[in-house]
Design a protein around this motif. Sequence first.
Motif, mmCIF file in Angstrom:
data_model
loop_
_atom_site.group_PDB
_atom_site.id
_atom_site.type_symbol
_atom_site.label_atom_id
_atom_site.label_comp_id
_atom_site.label_asym_id
_atom_site.label_seq_id
_atom_site.Cartn_x
_atom_site.Cartn_y
_atom_site.Cartn_z
ATOM 1 N N PRO A 55 26.206 73.701 0.658
ATOM 2 C CA PRO A 55 26.993 73.894 1.880
ATOM 3 C C PRO A 55 27.179 72.618 2.697
ATOM 4 C CG PRO A 55 24.793 74.828 2.126
ATOM 5 C CD PRO A 55 24.934 74.432 0.688
ATOM 6 N N GLY A 56 26.134 71.788 2.771
ATOM 7 C CA GLY A 56 26.289 70.518 3.506
ATOM 8 C C GLY A 56 27.172 69.565 2.737
ATOM 9 N N GLY A 57 27.044 69.599 1.412
ATOM 10 C CA GLY A 57 27.800 68.677 0.566
ATOM 11 C C GLY A 57 29.299 68.826 0.726
ATOM 12 N N VAL A 58 29.766 70.087 0.865
ATOM 13 C CA VAL A 58 31.222 70.283 0.940
ATOM 14 C C VAL A 58 31.789 69.691 2.236
ATOM 15 C CG1 VAL A 58 31.127 72.614 1.964
ATOM 16 C CG2 VAL A 58 33.079 71.949 0.596
ATOM 17 N N ILE A 59 31.049 69.842 3.338
ATOM 18 C CA ILE A 59 31.524 69.283 4.616
ATOM 19 C C ILE A 59 31.558 67.762 4.525
ATOM 20 C CG2 ILE A 59 30.996 69.079 7.086
ATOM 21 C CD1 ILE A 59 31.465 71.922 6.672
ATOM 22 N N LEU A 60 30.460 67.187 4.000
ATOM 23 C CA LEU A 60 30.386 65.724 3.910
ATOM 24 C C LEU A 60 31.404 65.181 2.906
ATOM 25 C CD1 LEU A 60 26.544 65.080 4.097
ATOM 26 C CD2 LEU A 60 28.229 65.098 5.928
ATOM 27 N N THR A 61 31.654 65.952 1.852
ATOM 28 C CA THR A 61 32.639 65.537 0.851
ATOM 29 C C THR A 61 33.996 65.272 1.510
ATOM 30 O OG1 THR A 61 31.602 66.711 -0.959
ATOM 31 C CG2 THR A 61 33.955 66.351 -1.163
ATOM 32 N N PHE A 62 34.448 66.230 2.315
ATOM 33 C CA PHE A 62 35.772 66.075 2.922
ATOM 34 C C PHE A 62 35.779 64.990 4.001
ATOM 35 C CE2 PHE A 62 36.529 70.534 1.356
ATOM 36 C CZ PHE A 62 37.525 70.181 0.465
ATOM 37 N N SER A 63 34.708 64.905 4.790
ATOM 38 C CA SER A 63 34.730 63.913 5.878
ATOM 39 C C SER A 63 34.637 62.492 5.320
ATOM 40 C CB SER A 63 33.602 64.187 6.875
ATOM 41 O OG SER A 63 32.360 64.104 6.231
ATOM 42 N N LEU A 64 33.757 62.289 4.325
ATOM 43 C CA LEU A 64 33.652 60.942 3.744
ATOM 44 C C LEU A 64 34.909 60.567 2.965
ATOM 45 C CD1 LEU A 64 29.924 60.876 2.569
ATOM 46 C CD2 LEU A 64 30.960 59.449 4.317
ATOM 47 N N ASN A 65 35.463 61.534 2.242
ATOM 48 C CA ASN A 65 36.702 61.260 1.508
ATOM 49 C C ASN A 65 37.823 60.864 2.464
ATOM 50 O OD1 ASN A 65 36.198 61.385 -1.171
ATOM 51 N ND2 ASN A 65 36.829 63.496 -1.464
ATOM 52 N N ALA A 66 37.834 61.472 3.644
ATOM 53 C CA ALA A 66 38.877 61.135 4.621
ATOM 54 C C ALA A 66 38.743 59.688 5.061
ATOM 55 C CB ALA A 66 38.778 62.066 5.833
ATOM 56 N N LEU A 67 37.502 59.242 5.272
ATOM 57 C CA LEU A 67 37.295 57.850 5.702
ATOM 58 C C LEU A 67 37.744 56.883 4.606
ATOM 59 C CD1 LEU A 67 36.216 56.050 7.965
ATOM 60 C CD2 LEU A 67 33.973 56.161 6.899
ATOM 61 N N ILE A 68 37.398 57.218 3.354
ATOM 62 C CA ILE A 68 37.805 56.356 2.233
ATOM 63 C C ILE A 68 39.329 56.395 2.081
ATOM 64 C CG2 ILE A 68 37.602 55.987 -0.248
ATOM 65 C CD1 ILE A 68 34.875 57.532 0.039
ATOM 66 N N ALA A 69 39.886 57.607 2.206
ATOM 67 C CA ALA A 69 41.343 57.729 2.094
ATOM 68 C C ALA A 69 42.024 56.960 3.222
ATOM 69 C CB ALA A 69 41.756 59.195 2.132
ATOM 70 N N MET A 70 41.382 56.868 4.375
ATOM 71 C CA MET A 70 41.963 56.125 5.491
ATOM 72 C C MET A 70 42.127 54.642 5.126
ATOM 73 S SD MET A 70 43.191 56.153 8.503
ATOM 74 C CE MET A 70 42.766 57.520 9.557
ATOM 75 N N PHE A 71 41.147 54.091 4.369
ATOM 76 C CA PHE A 71 41.264 52.697 3.933
ATOM 77 C C PHE A 71 42.536 52.513 3.089
ATOM 78 C CE2 PHE A 71 36.343 52.626 3.886
ATOM 79 C CZ PHE A 71 36.322 52.381 5.245
#
Lengths: 761, 54
Positions: A55-71
């Motif tokens: 459950p924690g992994g899915v939230i962090l997956t999307f938030s971290l991916n967003a930061l990387i995608a922002m780059f």
Amino acid sequence: MNENSEKDIEAGSHRISTELSRNLTLLHVTMMGVGMMIGAGVFLGVGNAIKVAGPGGVILTFSLNALIAMFTAMSYAELSSAVPKAGGAYNFARIGFGRGTSFLAGWMEWFASSVAGSLYAVTFALYTVNYLSQLGIITAEGFQLILIEKAVAVTIACFFIYINYRGVSETGNLGAFFTLGQTATLLFIAAVGIFTAFSDPGRLENFKPFMPNGWDKLLITMGFTYVAFEGFEVIAQAGDETIDPRRNLPKAMIYSIFIVVFTYVGVAFAAIVGVKNVGQVPWEWIGSFGGKGFGEAVSQLIPSYGNILVTITVIFASTSALNATVFSATRASYALGRDNMLPPFFAKLHPKKRTPYIALLFTGLIVIATAAFLPTIDVASSASMMFLFLFFLVNLCVIRIRRNMGDEMEYGFVMPLFPIPPVCGILIQAVLAAWLIHMSYIAWIVGPVWIISGIIIYHLYSKHKATITEDEIVVLKDEPIPEKKDFRILISVANPANAVSLAMNCYKFCKAKGDKTEIEVINMVPVPPQVPLSEASKYSQAGEEAIGEAMLYLAPRCNFGSTMRYCRSIARGIVSAASERKADLLIMGWQGQKKKGFTLGSKVDPVMERAGCNVALFKDCNQNKYLNVLVPYAGGPNSNLAIEVASIMVEHDGGRVIIFNMARPGEPTQDVDAFIDERIPKINAPRSLFESKYAISNKRFDTLIEEAENYDLVIIGATRESFFKQQMRKSLPEEFALHHKKPLIMVKEKQQIKSFVNRWI
Amino acid sequence: MTIDIIIGIIILAVSLSGVVIFTLWSRHIIDRIHFDSPGTLKEIQETIINERKF
């Protein structure tokens, strides 16, 4: 979105320029990107990510991916603001790296979009069949159910391939309306989840254990769901139709990431807190449904209408994204065919529908085959992997284009903290791509096989057939040197008036270096961007005269070659020629005038900064003999080359070279004599030619200007400071060069490792 | 609250803050560039140096 945004039509003796009308606003293009992102990633991603990372992994997956995608979004934003035309990564790679890499970008873009299309078709099938099963309309189970899902996926893919064949495209207000509706629905689900958590805080226990399978699983789910952030490619494709594209394209890319990250995190949170009393640990229960887990969780959160709400949202989201990806993939293969990188039938238009039906046919085959034969996880992983490779390339492009063409492009956006975001993007995306092997080894077979097959096709076909594009430098006349020798001097002539003096000085180097030296005279013919290269011959007259003058001087004295090239940028052309010809020394003239915004000039600055060889810049060096030569010496990295050039330029019979060192009061002076003694054996010149001289002064610039008046020629090393530092604090060599009114040579020595990196990046 | 949850909340806060900061910062840069007019990298960098507003 037509392929040819602008073309000229001959109408009698007049040229009529035509272009697409620009009618997409910031809202339209933002919603295009959001629509592509929401298409499938979140619906399939939530259930599968919870299954793998908890459950924690899915939230962090999307938030971290967003930061990387922002780059990567910032890289896309910067490039789209500088090149606001349809084409996306294919265009950027062509401008940044040339034909081979642009083929690879187009090849990857074609496959990535096609596989993403398959993913949307599969998502549509999974949720629709699941809903019909719950209604009792479909009763099949097990393998039969999988077959039905595959059949529905293929059917919906065929339907949208047909829609694209008919030439119908959902853009503008209708598309924006649908995407707004999907986003609003998902935000509503997120809001219900937050409200539920507030009213029943016990549901937050669903987050325990937070990372049940360990933190390393996060990298797997991040790679697997990265496809949920791939919308900026479609925004880049809309450059021809967007109002004020230099402002709106970068904004749309950044905003779309901002919108989807909060949507994704919100719905993932809602899915986790929505589950209660299911007789199983909540995250395991959601994960047990795999790709359908999100829908099951929402039907628990909103029991009365959650299921139909999600199903309708999935239908709208996946079909509009499927339509857009089939369109985008077809356009990518059509562009490759149009530029003869793939067989020309890829660019063939249907006589009645005016759609590229052959390109669409091949795209359709990829979409259908992937949807039919690959498991859902492998489809998603393959799509993610191709986008990771594509974004990797775009991040490289932004670095290279800024370095090599930053002073030619007109930017509407420059990313902050450059080059940190693209470098971070490159590194993290490489790790995510590597980690995907834990999720799907098939993706790690399909992706590299596609890329390797692209490289083979390029070398066997495209390299020989591809048409020359406007951005490429074209060799106009090439008379190569008969034999390759040890030391190659490239002499760049532009002005017939100083071509002879440059050739004369160049010949001095040739004599000093002996028989192992060869000379190549090069002239760059600048062609304005508005003029096609095919009509550029009218600009070559001055260059031909300049080469002719140099040839008249050199012909009776030594062997040499000569080349004329068309180019959009003289500086880029010279740097490129020096690199291709593996020059050891580049000689060019300088009029001694500075252009605003540049240190020495718009043509000279980039050459001094980027040339991968020694550079000597000659200003007013028209004399045949130099008896008094001054070399200012401060122990800098260009001093070795300066003293060597001085030994070549000075008249050995009666001439002298003064090595001049200045220090401020109280500061120690450099040991000039030790420097001369150290260099003498390496430059093969008599020690008696060189003398040392010292001065103590607070006003080093004035002292140097005064001293230089007593000499025939000054040879000075260029600064190694960056453009930024030079703007902050004027560097002494460049300031002196601008103010000194007599003959001057500015030299810059090749930087070993840095020059290699400079040339490549 | 376990150590995993604390680390998770920190990562979540940092990543979402990063997205927000980059969004606002980029928006500011775009508007600032278009306040004058789009230009070459050197022209934009000169503006940065001269005004020190970014």
